[in-house]
Motif scaffolding. Structure first.
Motif, PDB file in Angstrom:
ATOM      1  N   ASN A 101       0.847  -1.257   0.073  1.00  0.00           N
ATOM      2  CA  ASN A 101      -0.038   0.111   0.108  1.00  0.00           C
ATOM      3  C   ASN A 101       0.982   1.086  -0.136  1.00  0.00           C
ATOM      4  OD1 ASN A 101      -2.568  -1.406  -0.242  1.00  0.00           O
ATOM      5  ND2 ASN A 101      -2.631  -1.441   2.135  1.00  0.00           N
ATOM      6  N   LEU A 102       2.035   1.179   0.211  1.00  0.00           N
ATOM      7  CA  LEU A 102       2.964   2.289   0.267  1.00  0.00           C
ATOM      8  C   LEU A 102       3.187   2.814  -1.271  1.00  0.00           C
ATOM      9  CD1 LEU A 102       5.933   1.271   2.500  1.00  0.00           C
ATOM     10  CD2 LEU A 102       4.123   3.163   3.063  1.00  0.00           C
ATOM     11  N   PRO A 103       3.681   3.917  -1.415  1.00  0.00           N
ATOM     12  CA  PRO A 103       3.711   4.513  -2.616  1.00  0.00           C
ATOM     13  C   PRO A 103       4.728   3.855  -3.654  1.00  0.00           C
ATOM     14  CG  PRO A 103       3.743   6.361  -1.368  1.00  0.00           C
ATOM     15  CD  PRO A 103       3.471   5.175  -0.489  1.00  0.00           C
ATOM     16  N   ARG A 104       4.721   3.601  -4.786  1.00  0.00           N
ATOM     17  CA  ARG A 104       5.733   2.976  -5.667  1.00  0.00           C
ATOM     18  C   ARG A 104       6.846   3.883  -5.644  1.00  0.00           C
ATOM     19  NH1 ARG A 104       3.344   0.264 -10.984  1.00  0.00           N
ATOM     20  NH2 ARG A 104       2.035  -1.408 -10.011  1.00  0.00           N
ATOM     21  N   ASN A 105       6.931   5.024  -5.714  1.00  0.00           N
ATOM     22  CA  ASN A 105       7.949   5.953  -5.822  1.00  0.00           C
ATOM     23  C   ASN A 105       8.688   5.955  -4.422  1.00  0.00           C
ATOM     24  OD1 ASN A 105       7.581   6.722  -8.574  1.00  0.00           O
ATOM     25  ND2 ASN A 105       6.382   8.318  -8.053  1.00  0.00           N
ATOM     26  N   SER A 106       8.186   5.346  -3.390  1.00  0.00           N
ATOM     27  CA  SER A 106       8.794   5.355  -2.075  1.00  0.00           C
ATOM     28  C   SER A 106      10.123   4.255  -1.994  1.00  0.00           C
ATOM     29  CB  SER A 106       7.943   5.063  -1.015  1.00  0.00           C
ATOM     30  OG  SER A 106       7.482   3.688  -0.931  1.00  0.00           O
ATOM     31  N   ALA A 107      10.183   3.575  -3.151  1.00  0.00           N
ATOM     32  CA  ALA A 107      11.106   2.566  -3.245  1.00  0.00           C
ATOM     33  C   ALA A 107      12.420   3.328  -3.758  1.00  0.00           C
ATOM     34  CB  ALA A 107      10.663   1.382  -4.207  1.00  0.00           C
ATOM     35  N   LYS A 108      13.668   2.709  -3.196  1.00  0.00           N
ATOM     36  CA  LYS A 108      14.807   3.378  -3.419  1.00  0.00           C
ATOM     37  C   LYS A 108      15.314   2.879  -4.792  1.00  0.00           C
ATOM     38  CE  LYS A 108      18.139   5.648  -1.177  1.00  0.00           C
ATOM     39  NZ  LYS A 108      17.500   7.228  -0.656  1.00  0.00           N
ATOM     40  N   ASN A 109      15.004   1.936  -5.549  1.00  0.00           N
ATOM     41  CA  ASN A 109      15.320   1.586  -6.743  1.00  0.00           C
ATOM     42  C   ASN A 109      14.495   2.419  -8.072  1.00  0.00           C
ATOM     43  OD1 ASN A 109      13.051   0.242  -6.396  1.00  0.00           O
ATOM     44  ND2 ASN A 109      13.627  -1.544  -7.425  1.00  0.00           N
ATOM     45  N   ARG A 110      13.791   2.980  -7.349  1.00  0.00           N
ATOM     46  CA  ARG A 110      12.830   3.920  -8.668  1.00  0.00           C
ATOM     47  C   ARG A 110      13.531   5.437  -8.657  1.00  0.00           C
ATOM     48  NH1 ARG A 110       7.805   2.131 -10.486  1.00  0.00           N
ATOM     49  NH2 ARG A 110       7.063   4.122 -10.658  1.00  0.00           N
ATOM     50  N   VAL A 111      14.574   5.565  -7.802  1.00  0.00           N
ATOM     51  CA  VAL A 111      15.154   6.960  -8.050  1.00  0.00           C
ATOM     52  C   VAL A 111      16.516   6.663  -9.053  1.00  0.00           C
ATOM     53  CG1 VAL A 111      17.011   8.226  -6.843  1.00  0.00           C
ATOM     54  CG2 VAL A 111      14.782   7.606  -5.492  1.00  0.00           C
ATOM     55  N   MET A 112      16.189   7.507 -10.017  1.00  0.00           N
ATOM     56  CA  MET A 112      17.337   7.633 -11.148  1.00  0.00           C
ATOM     57  C   MET A 112      18.627   8.417 -10.728  1.00  0.00           C
ATOM     58  SD  MET A 112      17.860   6.698 -14.363  1.00  0.00           S
ATOM     59  CE  MET A 112      16.456   6.493 -15.326  1.00  0.00           C
ATOM     60  N   ASN A 113      19.810   8.047 -10.907  1.00  0.00           N
ATOM     61  CA  ASN A 113      21.118   8.899 -10.804  1.00  0.00           C
ATOM     62  C   ASN A 113      21.188   9.957 -11.901  1.00  0.00           C
ATOM     63  OD1 ASN A 113      21.937   7.321  -8.557  1.00  0.00           O
ATOM     64  ND2 ASN A 113      23.098   5.875  -9.858  1.00  0.00           N
ATOM     65  N   ARG A 114      20.888  11.058 -11.581  1.00  0.00           N
ATOM     66  CA  ARG A 114      21.139  12.136 -12.690  1.00  0.00           C
ATOM     67  C   ARG A 114      22.149  12.952 -12.303  1.00  0.00           C
ATOM     68  NH1 ARG A 114      16.741  13.093 -16.077  1.00  0.00           N
ATOM     69  NH2 ARG A 114      14.994  11.795 -16.015  1.00  0.00           N
ATOM     70  N   CYS A 115      22.693  13.555 -13.659  1.00  0.00           N
ATOM     71  CA  CYS A 115      23.514  14.727 -13.371  1.00  0.00           C
ATOM     72  C   CYS A 115      23.283  15.730 -12.784  1.00  0.00           C
ATOM     73  CB  CYS A 115      24.369  15.056 -14.903  1.00  0.00           C
ATOM     74  SG  CYS A 115      25.333  16.323 -14.904  1.00  0.00           S
ATOM     75  N   ARG A 163      28.921   7.824 -10.597  1.00  0.00           N
ATOM     76  CA  ARG A 163      28.208   7.915  -9.245  1.00  0.00           C
ATOM     77  C   ARG A 163      29.007   8.629  -8.263  1.00  0.00           C
ATOM     78  NH1 ARG A 163      26.761   1.471  -8.612  1.00  0.00           N
ATOM     79  NH2 ARG A 163      25.043   1.371 -10.272  1.00  0.00           N
ATOM     80  N   LYS A 164      30.290   8.615  -8.291  1.00  0.00           N
ATOM     81  CA  LYS A 164      31.090   9.292  -7.137  1.00  0.00           C
ATOM     82  C   LYS A 164      31.012  10.836  -7.223  1.00  0.00           C
ATOM     83  CE  LYS A 164      35.070   6.999  -5.296  1.00  0.00           C
ATOM     84  NZ  LYS A 164      36.365   6.637  -5.198  1.00  0.00           N
ATOM     85  N   LEU A 165      31.044  11.365  -8.559  1.00  0.00           N
ATOM     86  CA  LEU A 165      30.839  12.660  -8.746  1.00  0.00           C
ATOM     87  C   LEU A 165      29.620  13.205  -9.011  1.00  0.00           C
ATOM     88  CD1 LEU A 165      33.654  12.572 -11.451  1.00  0.00           C
ATOM     89  CD2 LEU A 165      34.054  13.071  -9.069  1.00  0.00           C
ATOM     90  N   LYS A 166      28.650  12.350  -9.340  1.00  0.00           N
ATOM     91  CA  LYS A 166      27.427  12.831  -9.504  1.00  0.00           C
ATOM     92  C   LYS A 166      27.230  13.837 -10.869  1.00  0.00           C
ATOM     93  CE  LYS A 166      25.404  11.825  -5.121  1.00  0.00           C
ATOM     94  NZ  LYS A 166      24.558  12.491  -3.963  1.00  0.00           N
ATOM     95  N   ILE A 167      28.198  13.332 -11.848  1.00  0.00           N
ATOM     96  CA  ILE A 167      28.343  14.228 -12.852  1.00  0.00           C
ATOM     97  C   ILE A 167      28.138  13.553 -14.265  1.00  0.00           C
ATOM     98  CG2 ILE A 167      29.820  15.934 -14.430  1.00  0.00           C
ATOM     99  CD1 ILE A 167      30.790  17.082 -11.660  1.00  0.00           C
ATOM    100  N   SER A 168      27.636  13.748 -15.315  1.00  0.00           N
ATOM    101  CA  SER A 168      27.596  12.963 -16.521  1.00  0.00           C
ATOM    102  C   SER A 168      28.990  13.028 -17.207  1.00  0.00           C
ATOM    103  CB  SER A 168      26.334  13.336 -17.354  1.00  0.00           C
ATOM    104  OG  SER A 168      26.808  14.773 -17.999  1.00  0.00           O
TER     105      SER A 168
END
Length: 101
Positions: free
Chosen positions: A50-64, A75-80
């Motif tokens: 019943n929790l929102p789907r977007n509350s799962a950690k694997n739904r988060v996208m690594n973005r620049c 990942r380390k720099l968080k830059i593309s």
């Protein structure tokens, strides 16, 4: 630049996953514990679903952080890779130079 709506959606997912992380972990712990009765585990599974789907950690996208680009992000720099190359060309990253051969 990435679409602003996509970046905002990802930021919303990050906030939601951070907010519900402890609750989700507690429910997962109950579900995985074999010592607890089947009924209680089933109730915990229902609450988890019943929790929102977007509350799962694997739904988060690594973005620049600079451009918002979703792919090719260190990942380390968080830059593309493209933003990293541009920063290196402008001399904004110490020790990084343009390669030539």
């Amino acid at each position: 630049m990435a679409k602003v709506s996509a970046v905002n959606k990802n930021n919303k997912r990050i906030k939601l996953s951070d907010r519900l992380f402890k609750k989700r972990q507690a429910l997962k712990k109950i579900v995985m514990d074999k010592k607890i009765s089947l009924e209680e585990r089933f109730k915990a599974q229902q609450k988890l679903s019943n929790l929102p789907r977007n509350s799962a950690k694997n739904r988060v996208m690594n973005r620049c952080q600079i451009t918002g680009r979703p792919h090719g992000v260190y990942r380390k720099l968080k830059i593309s890779r493209i933003a990293l190359r541009d920063l290196g060309l402008h001399g904004l990253i110490p020790g990084m130079t343009k390669s030539s051969w």
